[in-house]
Design an enzyme around this catalytic site. Structure first.
Site, mmCIF file in Angstrom:
data_model
loop_
_atom_site.group_PDB
_atom_site.id
_atom_site.type_symbol
_atom_site.label_atom_id
_atom_site.label_comp_id
_atom_site.label_asym_id
_atom_site.label_seq_id
_atom_site.Cartn_x
_atom_site.Cartn_y
_atom_site.Cartn_z
ATOM 1 N N ASP A 255 0.630 -1.138 -0.290
ATOM 2 C CA ASP A 255 -0.050 -0.291 -0.048
ATOM 3 C C ASP A 255 0.836 1.252 -0.468
ATOM 4 O O ASP A 255 0.284 2.311 0.758
ATOM 5 C CB ASP A 255 -0.744 0.117 0.612
ATOM 6 C CG ASP A 255 -1.952 -0.836 1.225
ATOM 7 O OD1 ASP A 255 -2.581 -1.597 0.150
ATOM 8 O OD2 ASP A 255 -2.060 -1.458 2.311
ATOM 9 N N LYS B 94 1.614 1.961 -5.137
ATOM 10 C CA LYS B 94 2.702 1.403 -6.474
ATOM 11 C C LYS B 94 1.999 2.113 -7.486
ATOM 12 O O LYS B 94 1.841 2.413 -8.779
ATOM 13 C CB LYS B 94 2.570 -0.118 -5.886
ATOM 14 C CG LYS B 94 3.659 -0.439 -5.806
ATOM 15 C CD LYS B 94 3.751 -1.914 -5.013
ATOM 16 C CE LYS B 94 2.125 -2.185 -3.886
ATOM 17 N NZ LYS B 94 1.951 -2.037 -3.145
ATOM 18 N N GLY C 149 -4.511 -4.172 -3.977
ATOM 19 C CA GLY C 149 -5.475 -3.009 -4.245
ATOM 20 C C GLY C 149 -4.642 -1.438 -4.344
ATOM 21 O O GLY C 149 -4.002 -1.422 -3.562
ATOM 22 N N HIS C 150 -4.212 -1.322 -6.161
ATOM 23 C CA HIS C 150 -3.683 -0.389 -6.532
ATOM 24 C C HIS C 150 -4.743 0.886 -7.170
ATOM 25 O O HIS C 150 -5.871 0.511 -7.747
ATOM 26 C CB HIS C 150 -2.749 -0.977 -7.586
ATOM 27 C CG HIS C 150 -2.157 -1.886 -7.377
ATOM 28 N ND1 HIS C 150 -1.544 -2.785 -7.784
ATOM 29 C CD2 HIS C 150 -1.730 -2.634 -5.561
ATOM 30 C CE1 HIS C 150 -0.628 -3.249 -7.755
ATOM 31 N NE2 HIS C 150 -0.851 -3.580 -5.945
ATOM 32 N N GLN D 209 1.622 -6.269 -3.671
ATOM 33 C CA GLN D 209 2.155 -6.320 -1.859
ATOM 34 C C GLN D 209 3.617 -5.939 -1.481
ATOM 35 O O GLN D 209 3.813 -4.561 -2.820
ATOM 36 C CB GLN D 209 2.616 -8.233 -1.449
ATOM 37 C CG GLN D 209 1.518 -8.610 -1.062
ATOM 38 C CD GLN D 209 0.630 -8.553 -2.457
ATOM 39 O OE1 GLN D 209 1.384 -9.217 -3.842
ATOM 40 N NE2 GLN D 209 -1.127 -8.640 -2.628
HETATM 41 P P1 GDP Z 1 -0.693 -0.102 -3.129
HETATM 42 O O1 GDP Z 1 -1.391 -0.968 -3.154
HETATM 43 O O2 GDP Z 1 0.675 0.087 -3.121
HETATM 44 O O3 GDP Z 1 -0.921 0.393 -4.805
HETATM 45 O O4 GDP Z 1 -1.495 1.122 -2.448
HETATM 46 P P2 GDP Z 1 -2.432 1.393 -2.388
HETATM 47 O O5 GDP Z 1 -3.576 2.439 -3.181
HETATM 48 O O6 GDP Z 1 -3.578 0.803 -1.977
HETATM 49 O O7 GDP Z 1 -2.681 2.569 -1.318
HETATM 50 C C1 GDP Z 1 -2.155 4.367 -1.214
HETATM 51 C C2 GDP Z 1 -3.372 5.303 -1.173
HETATM 52 O O8 GDP Z 1 -2.626 6.243 -1.292
HETATM 53 C C3 GDP Z 1 -3.971 5.312 -2.237
HETATM 54 O O9 GDP Z 1 -5.287 5.859 -1.684
HETATM 55 C C4 GDP Z 1 -3.840 6.704 -3.083
HETATM 56 O O10 GDP Z 1 -5.059 7.628 -3.671
HETATM 57 C C5 GDP Z 1 -2.702 7.454 -1.942
HETATM 58 N N1 GDP Z 1 -1.983 7.907 -2.349
HETATM 59 C C6 GDP Z 1 -1.036 7.956 -3.719
HETATM 60 N N2 GDP Z 1 0.078 9.041 -3.124
HETATM 61 C C7 GDP Z 1 -0.203 9.439 -1.992
HETATM 62 C C8 GDP Z 1 0.817 11.220 -1.289
HETATM 63 O O11 GDP Z 1 1.978 11.012 -1.638
HETATM 64 N N3 GDP Z 1 -0.458 11.375 -0.429
HETATM 65 C C9 GDP Z 1 -1.127 11.202 -0.035
HETATM 66 N N4 GDP Z 1 -1.832 11.767 0.931
HETATM 67 N N5 GDP Z 1 -2.199 10.102 -0.619
HETATM 68 C C10 GDP Z 1 -1.849 9.627 -1.502
HETATM 69 P P1 IMO Z 2 -0.988 -4.116 -1.651
HETATM 70 O O1 IMO Z 2 -1.165 -4.728 -3.345
HETATM 71 C C1 IMO Z 2 -0.780 -4.368 1.962
HETATM 72 C C2 IMO Z 2 -1.365 -8.511 3.816
HETATM 73 C C3 IMO Z 2 -2.473 -9.551 4.195
HETATM 74 C C4 IMO Z 2 -1.867 -9.862 5.754
HETATM 75 C C5 IMO Z 2 -0.889 -10.836 4.734
HETATM 76 C C6 IMO Z 2 -1.279 -12.177 3.214
HETATM 77 O O2 IMO Z 2 -2.357 -3.358 -1.991
HETATM 78 O O3 IMO Z 2 0.253 -3.681 -1.495
HETATM 79 P P2 IMO Z 2 -2.715 -12.785 1.816
HETATM 80 O O4 IMO Z 2 -4.187 -12.526 1.891
HETATM 81 O O5 IMO Z 2 -1.916 -12.528 1.492
HETATM 82 O O6 IMO Z 2 -2.661 -14.771 1.980
HETATM 83 O O7 IMO Z 2 -2.650 -12.009 3.019
HETATM 84 O O8 IMO Z 2 -0.939 -10.250 3.633
HETATM 85 N N1 IMO Z 2 -1.893 -8.545 2.147
HETATM 86 C C7 IMO Z 2 -1.420 -6.814 2.347
HETATM 87 N N2 IMO Z 2 -1.400 -6.000 2.330
HETATM 88 N N3 IMO Z 2 -1.031 -4.756 0.486
HETATM 89 C C8 IMO Z 2 -1.230 -5.303 -0.254
HETATM 90 O O9 IMO Z 2 -1.340 -5.583 -1.646
HETATM 91 C C9 IMO Z 2 -1.445 -6.752 0.204
HETATM 92 N N4 IMO Z 2 -1.047 -8.281 -0.290
HETATM 93 C C10 IMO Z 2 -1.331 -8.759 1.394
HETATM 94 O O10 IMO Z 2 -2.412 -8.233 4.777
HETATM 95 O O11 IMO Z 2 -1.255 -9.480 6.333
HETATM 96 MG MG MG Z 3 -2.774 -2.001 -1.616
#
Ligand code: GDP
Ligand code: IMO
Ligand code: MG
Length: 429
Positions: A13, A16, A40-41, A222
């Site tokens: 999270d 990416k 979840g991206h 991840q």
């Molecule tokens: P990913 O799994 O690495 O793609 O990240 P996620 O989408 O799960 O979570 C990142 C969250 O941070 C999302 O809601 C983005 O919209 C938000 N985000 C990304 N870059 C920034 C930033 O520089 N500042 C803030 N406040 N939010 C950001």
């Molecule tokens: P993105 O791509 C954050 C965590 C779960 C749990 C562990 C194992 O959005 O960064 P699983 O369902 O993969 O067997 O769970 O890994 N986990 C993540 N945490 N971001 C993710 O993906 C994750 N994908 C799995 O919360 O601790």
């Molecule tokens: Mg994510």
């Protein structure tokens, strides 16, 4: 040849999705290489929010080919829902291809994921319940069904008939009713029908692009410390989110990677169980969660929040041979009089400067902090590094020096526009 791998340098999270969208504009191919819809991206652009779980975030660029790579595990129902949703949000999308070697996630994987978690009791991993672990278990046990077999009308019924016997015996061990073979087959044949046009041998597509001099971006999912080998085992996922995974789940070898960027937050978060030395179980942690809207993109769970752990980040830089860091969420850390970064650990009375491989040791470490002046103001308006408060610039410099890795891109908000490229020379190698 230019190739770039984007990975999560912490526990996932890190943003990416945002980075893949920003840099995907320059890519011919965007290839996801590991995990499934546990990811979840998020991409926010033009006031619209897109959430990707299986489809590479690069699909938003119409001239790009987005590949679901062979290292992935694919929930057909989830993928179709995601495709329908994304198409309803945007008519012009890139081309989607799915590797015939990717594995299929079935309902029994999801059921077993939840049942195994329940059985672990206090030792639960806190998985996303998407069946990821059980699907990779089948892959390693060499009994999984791959996408190529799934979309073959001759092969799929016999493969499912064989495996359902085994799975129903496993479900019975947990006291659950057997799954109805015919109902499952009928439902999944309908998904296979819709997915067939997308399923191809993607390895030659990736190889032709890489050897043909096209720009190929590998999208990690991840994060480094969720890696099956390099992460905080057993509190990890069942695949390889580290940069090395890009050469296993896509069809190319390590010499074909030009650059690796590691995305990290200016602080640390983690979802699920497992050690987290710098976790803040106080008002500061709660403030970061609320202010940063730190809730999971896939499960909606509150993310655990803490100070930046530079010992982990330095290890991540080395594990992934990072060319550069992408530092996100500097805006969220605004408003503190002072901020802390972890620069060492105390373990059983000794100071150490690495992440112990033994998770039970890692659970016992106490962080050693360096305290630095904080900053204030709305960083989301900054468009070049010089616009940042001097304290934020000092913080970044400290990160770079400690990790010996340059900050290549900075992010101060979720939108595409809220991005500063500091070292363009390091992006595509
Ligand atoms: P990913 O799994 O690495 O793609 O990240 P996620 O989408 O799960 O979570 C990142 C969250 O941070 C999302 O809601 C983005 O919209 C938000 N985000 C990304 N870059 C920034 C930033 O520089 N500042 C803030 N406040 N939010 C950001
Ligand atoms: P993105 O791509 C954050 C965590 C779960 C749990 C562990 C194992 O959005 O960064 P699983 O369902 O993969 O067997 O769970 O890994 N986990 C993540 N945490 N971001 C993710 O993906 C994750 N994908 C799995 O919360 O601790
Ligand atoms: Mg994510």
């Amino acid at each position: 040849m230019p190739t770039l791998v984007i990975i999560g340098a912490q526990w996932g999270d890190e943003a990416k999705g945002k980075l893949v969208d920003v840099l995907g504009a320059e890519a011919d191919l965007v290839v996801r290489y590991s995990g499934g819809n546990n990811a979840g991206h998020t991409v926010i652009t033009g006031g619209q929010e897109f959430k990707f779980h299986l489809i590479p975030a690069g699909i938003l660029h119409p001239d790009t080919t987005a590949i679901v790579g062979s290292g992935m595990v694919v929930c057909p129902k989830g993928l179709l829902e995601e495709l329908d949703r994304t198409r309803s949000q945007k008519s012009e999308l890139g081309t989607l291809l799915i590797s015939s070697a990717a594995h299929v996630v079935f309902p029994y994987h999801r059921m077993l994921d939840s049942l195994e978690e329940e059985a672990r009791g206090a030792n639960r991993i806190g998985t996303t319940s998407r069946g990821i672990g059980p699907a990779y278990q089948d892959k390693v046990a060499r009994i999984g069904i791959r996408m190529g077999e799934f979309v073959d009308p001759e092969v799929f019924p016999t493969r499912l008939a064989d495996i359902i016997q085994v799975k129903n015996r496993m479900l019975a061990m947990f006291g659950k009713e057997p799954l109805d073979f015919q109902a499952l087959l009928t439902e999944y044949q309908a998904y296979a029908e819709r997915l067939r046009p997308f399923v191809v041998d993607t390895d030659p597509v990736v190889q032709d692009a890489v050897y043909g001099g096209k720009r190929v971006l590998f999208e990690g999912a991840q994060g480094t410390f969720l890696d099956l080998d390099s992460g905080t085992y057993p509190y990890v996922t069942s695949s390889h989110p580290t940069a090395g995974g890009a050469t296993i789940g896509t069809g190319i070898g390590p010499r074909m990677i030009d650059s690796v960027l590691g995305v990290c937050k200016a602080y640390t978060t983690r979802v699920g169980s497992g050690p987290f030395p710098t976790e803040l179980l106080d008002d500061v942690g709660e403030w970061i969660r609320q202010h940063g809207k730190e809730y999971g993109t896939t499960t909606g769970r509150g993310r655990r929040c803490g100070w930046l752990d530079l010992v982990m980040l330095r290890q991540s830089c080395r594990l992934n041979s990072l060319s550069g860091l992408v530092v996100t969420r500097l805006d969220i850390l605004s408003g503190f009089e002072t901020v802390k970064v972890c620069t060492g650990y105390q373990l059983d009375g000794k100071t150490i400067d690495y992440v112990p491989a033994n998770t039970f040791e890692f659970e016992r470490v106490e962080p050693v902090y360096t305290e630095m002046p904080g900053w204030s103001g709305d960083l989301r308006v900054c468009r070049k590094p010089e616009d940042l408060p001097s304290e934020a610039r000092s913080y970044l410099k400290f990160m770079e020096e400690f990790t010996q890795t340059p900050a290549t891109i900075l992010s101060v908000g979720p939108d595409r526009a809220e991005t500063m490229v500091v070292r363009p020379d390091l992006i595509w190698g």
